[in-house]
Design a protein around this motif. Structure first.
Motif, PDB file in Angstrom:
ATOM      1  N   GLY A 298       3.275  76.208 -58.967  1.00 45.03           N
ATOM      2  CA  GLY A 298       3.067  75.262 -60.057  1.00 45.03           C
ATOM      3  C   GLY A 298       3.192  75.916 -61.416  1.00 45.03           C
ATOM      4  N   ALA A 299       2.649  77.123 -61.561  1.00 46.29           N
ATOM      5  CA  ALA A 299       2.727  77.838 -62.838  1.00 46.29           C
ATOM      6  C   ALA A 299       4.174  78.163 -63.205  1.00 46.29           C
ATOM      7  N   MET A 300       4.970  78.547 -62.213  1.00 44.14           N
ATOM      8  CA  MET A 300       6.384  78.869 -62.479  1.00 44.14           C
ATOM      9  C   MET A 300       7.172  77.630 -62.899  1.00 44.14           C
ATOM     10  N   ILE A 301       6.897  76.484 -62.241  1.00 45.12           N
ATOM     11  CA  ILE A 301       7.570  75.244 -62.624  1.00 45.12           C
ATOM     12  C   ILE A 301       7.180  74.852 -64.039  1.00 45.12           C
ATOM     13  N   ALA A 302       5.913  75.042 -64.393  1.00 47.15           N
ATOM     14  CA  ALA A 302       5.457  74.745 -65.744  1.00 47.15           C
ATOM     15  C   ALA A 302       6.189  75.617 -66.764  1.00 47.15           C
ATOM     16  N   ALA A 303       6.275  76.913 -66.481  1.00 45.60           N
ATOM     17  CA  ALA A 303       6.924  77.834 -67.417  1.00 45.60           C
ATOM     18  C   ALA A 303       8.399  77.488 -67.607  1.00 45.60           C
ATOM     19  N   VAL A 304       9.069  77.142 -66.518  1.00 49.97           N
ATOM     20  CA  VAL A 304      10.502  76.839 -66.598  1.00 49.97           C
ATOM     21  C   VAL A 304      10.754  75.571 -67.396  1.00 49.97           C
ATOM     22  N   THR A 305      10.049  74.495 -67.069  1.00 46.76           N
ATOM     23  CA  THR A 305      10.329  73.217 -67.725  1.00 46.76           C
ATOM     24  C   THR A 305       9.929  73.237 -69.199  1.00 46.76           C
ATOM     25  N   LEU A 306       8.904  74.002 -69.540  1.00 45.67           N
ATOM     26  CA  LEU A 306       8.539  74.140 -70.947  1.00 45.67           C
ATOM     27  C   LEU A 306       9.548  74.988 -71.713  1.00 45.67           C
ATOM     28  N   SER A 307      10.211  75.912 -71.016  1.00 46.21           N
ATOM     29  CA  SER A 307      11.177  76.804 -71.660  1.00 46.21           C
ATOM     30  C   SER A 307      12.576  76.220 -71.772  1.00 46.21           C
ATOM     31  N   LEU A 308      12.910  75.286 -70.892  1.00 51.55           N
ATOM     32  CA  LEU A 308      14.281  74.757 -70.866  1.00 51.55           C
ATOM     33  C   LEU A 308      14.746  74.155 -72.192  1.00 51.55           C
ATOM     34  N   PRO A 309      13.938  73.353 -72.908  1.00 55.72           N
ATOM     35  CA  PRO A 309      14.433  72.796 -74.169  1.00 55.72           C
ATOM     36  C   PRO A 309      14.848  73.858 -75.188  1.00 55.72           C
ATOM     37  N   VAL A 310      14.294  75.067 -75.055  1.00 56.39           N
ATOM     38  CA  VAL A 310      14.646  76.156 -75.984  1.00 56.39           C
ATOM     39  C   VAL A 310      15.742  77.039 -75.400  1.00 56.39           C
ATOM     40  N   LEU A 311      15.472  77.641 -74.244  1.00 54.09           N
ATOM     41  CA  LEU A 311      16.421  78.585 -73.649  1.00 54.09           C
ATOM     42  C   LEU A 311      17.564  77.889 -72.924  1.00 54.09           C
ATOM     43  N   GLY A 312      17.360  76.629 -72.533  1.00 56.61           N
ATOM     44  CA  GLY A 312      18.407  75.910 -71.821  1.00 56.61           C
ATOM     45  C   GLY A 312      19.568  75.466 -72.691  1.00 56.61           C
ATOM     46  N   ARG A 313      19.514  75.740 -73.965  1.00 54.05           N
ATOM     47  CA  ARG A 313      20.652  75.414 -74.842  1.00 54.05           C
ATOM     48  C   ARG A 313      21.847  76.320 -74.562  1.00 54.05           C
ATOM     49  N   TRP A 314      21.562  77.471 -73.964  1.00 53.64           N
ATOM     50  CA  TRP A 314      22.627  78.409 -73.602  1.00 53.64           C
ATOM     51  C   TRP A 314      22.803  78.411 -72.093  1.00 53.64           C
ATOM     52  N   GLN A 315      24.026  78.528 -71.644  1.00 52.88           N
ATOM     53  CA  GLN A 315      24.297  78.465 -70.211  1.00 52.88           C
ATOM     54  C   GLN A 315      23.596  79.567 -69.442  1.00 52.88           C
ATOM     55  N   GLY A 326      14.145  76.968 -58.865  1.00 54.34           N
ATOM     56  CA  GLY A 326      14.466  76.779 -57.449  1.00 54.34           C
ATOM     57  C   GLY A 326      13.536  77.556 -56.542  1.00 54.34           C
ATOM     58  N   ALA A 327      13.265  78.825 -56.907  1.00 53.20           N
ATOM     59  CA  ALA A 327      12.372  79.644 -56.090  1.00 53.20           C
ATOM     60  C   ALA A 327      10.963  79.058 -56.068  1.00 53.20           C
ATOM     61  N   ALA A 328      10.519  78.565 -57.217  1.00 53.90           N
ATOM     62  CA  ALA A 328       9.176  77.989 -57.307  1.00 53.90           C
ATOM     63  C   ALA A 328       9.074  76.713 -56.483  1.00 53.90           C
ATOM     64  N   TYR A 329      10.029  75.805 -56.668  1.00 53.48           N
ATOM     65  CA  TYR A 329       9.937  74.549 -55.939  1.00 53.48           C
ATOM     66  C   TYR A 329      10.155  74.738 -54.446  1.00 53.48           C
TER      67      TYR A 329
END
Length: 411
Positions: A298-315, A326-329
């Motif tokens: 759960g903590a990893m999914i939280a970290a990823v989804t909170l980070s995507l709007p910032v870091l997900g702008r780059w491929q 994927g590993a977390a889920y």
């Protein structure tokens, strides 16, 4: 995960049902493989619209949020059908029920492939929901009826590997087929695959008379337990966060990351591959460290989804975060099922019913809530809100640890 062993045999006798000899070790594992393929077909059919969301939406001139109903409908019906169908068919051979569900799934895929209107696609998804609720509730409890006791944990991980396999193989393959031949062809292929799995179930799964009959009173009794309620809360938070966001990962990758359809297929493939690793790591860890495994996922999914709007702008940022996601889920379904099973060690099928119903109901709610948000705001906002929901899971797991709540032993 339901074998006639020393724990379940007395229940079978109470209900006046035969107590057949267990299958040989080899045939037991072959049967586990057939059930795994059945769940793979179900998972792939269920999540296929994630990769086809914009294609199907544009084909019927509906918004991304409206197209998200293809994810919401199965979850709602699965949540209802899990207890209803399982209780209503409690005295029917479980192999027969697995085969009936596979037949329905094949028909649902073919119906979606020829649907002249969006309403018929949604109708096919209703059938998919019934299949999910019924097949999962039975299939998730079969390892202990098919393999020796010492192999149950490994067989459970194999069956749950169908979840990330649906992401690593099914979803990217379906997306690729849709790119090459149209989204309807993807459903035709899924229908054919499901028909093949049906044939395999008929050939290799032994007769499975029901063990302890799953009654509504058993389910109500489970809900009184603190461990069951905790499993419900944790499953609600992490599944709400995951499917409220992952359902709309394709619009995010298109609009925020700027990825094309072929690159998105690669991204989803990478995500699914990480999910397979997470499934087996989670399956190995959750037996020894159930709190740590579920909480960490759960903590990893939280970290990823909170980070995507910032870091997900780059491929490169998007693909790195998708690997972690994927590993977390990958560890989530097996962790959730394990918590429910540990809460009711003497009622494996009832535990599977509650797992399936809670998982699918939250799946549906997450996809619906994400659809409302994405239509009114943006995919980035969906990711942020999902991350906040997943964050709440961490203190919930911590509370279970601090209160030193133990799980009951099998009687």
């Amino acid at each position: 995960m339901v074998t006639i062993n020393a724990a379940t045999a007395p229940h079978a006798a109470e209900d006046g049902l035969p107590n057949p000899s267990p299958p040989s070790a080899l045939m037991g594992w072959v049967a586990v493989g057939a059930v795994t393929l059945g769940i793979f077909s179900i998972v792939t059919t269920e999540i296929l619209p994630i990769g086809l969301l914009t294609k199907i939406g544009s084909g019927f001139s509906v918004s991304d949020g409206m197209a998200g109903l293809m994810m919401t409908m199965p979850g709602l019906l699965a949540a209802v059908s899990a207890p209803v169908v399982t209780v209503a068919t409690a005295r029917v051979d479980r192999r027969l029920m697995l085969c009936v569900f596979m037949l329905l799934l094949a028909l649902a895929n073919f119906l979606a492939a020829v649907a002249p209107g969006y309403w018929l696609v949604l109708l096919s998804r209703v059938v998919v929901g019934v299949v999910i609720g019924g097949f999962w509730s039975i299939g998730a409890g079969l390892p202990e009826r098919l393999v020796p006791k010492e192999s149950v944990g490994r067989a459970t991980s194999v069956i749950f590997s169908a979840v990330p396999l649906g992401s690593v193989l099914g979803l990217p393959a379906g997306t690729l087929i849709a790119d090459l031949s149209g989204w309807r062809t993807a459903f035709v292929v899924m229908g054919a695959l499901t028909a093949g799995v049906l044939a395999m179930l008929v050939l290799v799964v032994p007769p499975l008379p029901p063990g302890r009959t799953t009654r509504l009173s058993v389910l109500r009794g489970m809900l009184k337990g603190v461990n069951t309620r905790c499993a419900l809360l944790l499953t609600f938070l992490v599944v709400l966060a995951h499917f409220g966001t992952y359902t709309y990962v394709t619009p995010f990758l298109e609009q925020v990351t700027g990825a094309g359809s072929r690159l998105i297929t690669v991204f989803l493939l990478v995500y699914g591959a990480a999910g397979i690793v997470g499934n087996f790591l989670g399956g190995a860890m959750v037996v020894r460290c159930p709190r740590l495994t579920f909480g960490l996922a759960g903590a990893m999914i939280a970290a990823v989804t909170l980070s995507l709007p910032v870091l997900g702008r780059w491929q490169i940022g998007a693909v790195a975060l998708l690997i972690v996601w994927g590993a977390a889920y990958g560890a989530v379904p097996v962790s959730s099922q394990t918590w429910f099973a540990k809460a009711a060690p003497d009622s494996p099928e009832a535990a599977s019913v509650l797992f399936t119903a809670s998982f699918q109901a939250t799946f549906s709610l997450g996809a619906l809530a994400g659809g409302v948000v994405v239509d009114r705001t943006s995919p980035s906002t969906v990711m942020t809100l999902g991350g906040l929901a997943a964050t709440l899971m961490v203190p919930a797991v911590w509370a279970h640890f601090v209160r030193r709540i133990s799980w009951p032993d099998r009687t």
